[in-house]
Design an enzyme around this catalytic site. Structure first.
Site, mmCIF file in Angstrom:
data_model
loop_
_atom_site.group_PDB
_atom_site.id
_atom_site.type_symbol
_atom_site.label_atom_id
_atom_site.label_comp_id
_atom_site.label_asym_id
_atom_site.label_seq_id
_atom_site.Cartn_x
_atom_site.Cartn_y
_atom_site.Cartn_z
ATOM 1 N N GLU A 86 29.918 58.742 -21.831
ATOM 2 C CA GLU A 86 30.493 57.649 -22.350
ATOM 3 C C GLU A 86 30.399 57.703 -24.022
ATOM 4 O OE1 GLU A 86 30.182 54.166 -19.515
ATOM 5 O OE2 GLU A 86 27.840 54.786 -19.907
ATOM 6 N N HIS A 105 24.633 50.974 -26.120
ATOM 7 C CA HIS A 105 24.984 50.729 -24.875
ATOM 8 C C HIS A 105 23.980 50.937 -24.058
ATOM 9 C CE1 HIS A 105 27.050 51.067 -21.211
ATOM 10 N NE2 HIS A 105 26.577 52.127 -20.992
ATOM 11 N N HIS A 107 21.986 49.481 -19.979
ATOM 12 C CA HIS A 107 22.199 49.043 -18.622
ATOM 13 C C HIS A 107 21.019 47.986 -18.124
ATOM 14 C CE1 HIS A 107 24.136 53.387 -17.944
ATOM 15 N NE2 HIS A 107 24.789 52.783 -18.591
ATOM 16 N N HIS A 175 27.650 47.113 -14.659
ATOM 17 C CA HIS A 175 27.354 48.353 -15.581
ATOM 18 C C HIS A 175 26.360 48.187 -16.847
ATOM 19 C CE1 HIS A 175 29.263 51.932 -18.055
ATOM 20 N NE2 HIS A 175 27.815 51.965 -17.983
HETATM 21 ZN ZN LIG Z 1 26.742 53.341 -19.111
#
Ligand SMILES: [Zn+2]
Length: 246
Positions: A86, A105, A107, A175
């Site tokens: 990603e 980023h 989760h 996500h």
């Molecule tokens: Zn991710």
């Protein structure tokens, strides 16, 4: 391969790499990243490049694991290491937002419900005043249909960056979320307090349907004050993460 994309060759570059390693460890220790998720920083002298770990669990990241990528997500420092799937999240936010110098980023579990239900994530405590700029939800299904939910290419990264707009944080349905900042410490600070605010907001919503959120002016004022205090938290978080890894 050129020296221009090898920040490790300068003292400032080494310092930046070390700070990025600290960010990986802090976010892991604070429960914002587990085996997954990542953090990056724009290369100061080359705005179209960024530093990020190779694909691995953040808590295990070392300076030797940091690679340099361009905004097309090519590894440009000669490393053969495998990047995160990603990486386009980071590249396209840097492309769309010249003011952003670092991206996280995550989760984090407490945040995911707010991407799944029709309740916006809003600031309920002053430490998350930056959420006054909004926390829009990116739903990858709207433009890309059925996927594995990952942001795997430039088109998907651009769509996420467009959803983020001028906000500091965007949620990702099913996500996680992204947080941004003008420094590694600020992006980390916002990631940690996005997770905290989500947990607090969920608790408040269980107590009552009438929750007193910060209004926009309060949130912006709190964000301005907090932005002057980030080093205080950053120093503590680094100490705690180092103790855990000792
Ligand atoms: Zn991710």
């Amino acid at each position: 391969m050129t020296n221009t994309t090898q920040p490790q060759t300068t003292l400032a570059g080494l310092k930046l790499k070390s700070e990025l390693v600290d960010a990986n460890h802090v976010l892991a220790h604070q429960g914002v990243l587990d085996a997954f998720g990542h953090v990056s920083v724009r290369q100061p002298e080359h705005a179209d490049h960024f530093l990020i770990s190779r694909s691995m669990a953040p808590e295990l990241v070392n300076v030797d694991d940091i690679i340099v990528m361009d905004l097309a997500c090519n590894v440009t420092d000669g490393s053969q290491a495998r990047p995160y799937l990603e990486s386009f999240i980071h590249a396209e936010i840097y492309r769309a937002r010249p003011d952003v110098q670092a991206v996280v980023h995550s989760h984090a579990r407490s945040v995911i419900p707010f991407g799944a239900v029709n309740v916006p994530l809003r600031p309920v405590c002053h430490m998350a005043g930056f959420l006054s700029k909004g926390a829009p939800v990116f739903d990858i299904r709207h433009r890309f249909g059925c996927t594995d939910m990952l942001v795997r290419n430039a088109s998907q990264g651009k769509a996420l960056a467009a959803t983020l707009g001028r906000a500091s944080v965007a949620l990702m349905r099913g996500h996680g979320f992204v947080s941004t900042g003008d420094s590694i410490a600020q992006a980390v600070f916002r990631a940690i307090y996005t997770e905290a605010n989500a947990a607090i907001q969920a608790s408040a919503c269980m107590l009552s349907k009438q929750v007193a959120y910060l209004d926009v002016e309060e949130g912006l004022a709190a964000d301005e004050t907090n932005s002057q205090q980030i080093d205080r938290a950053w120093s503590l978080w680094k100490r705690h993460a180092a103790e855990r890894l000792r």
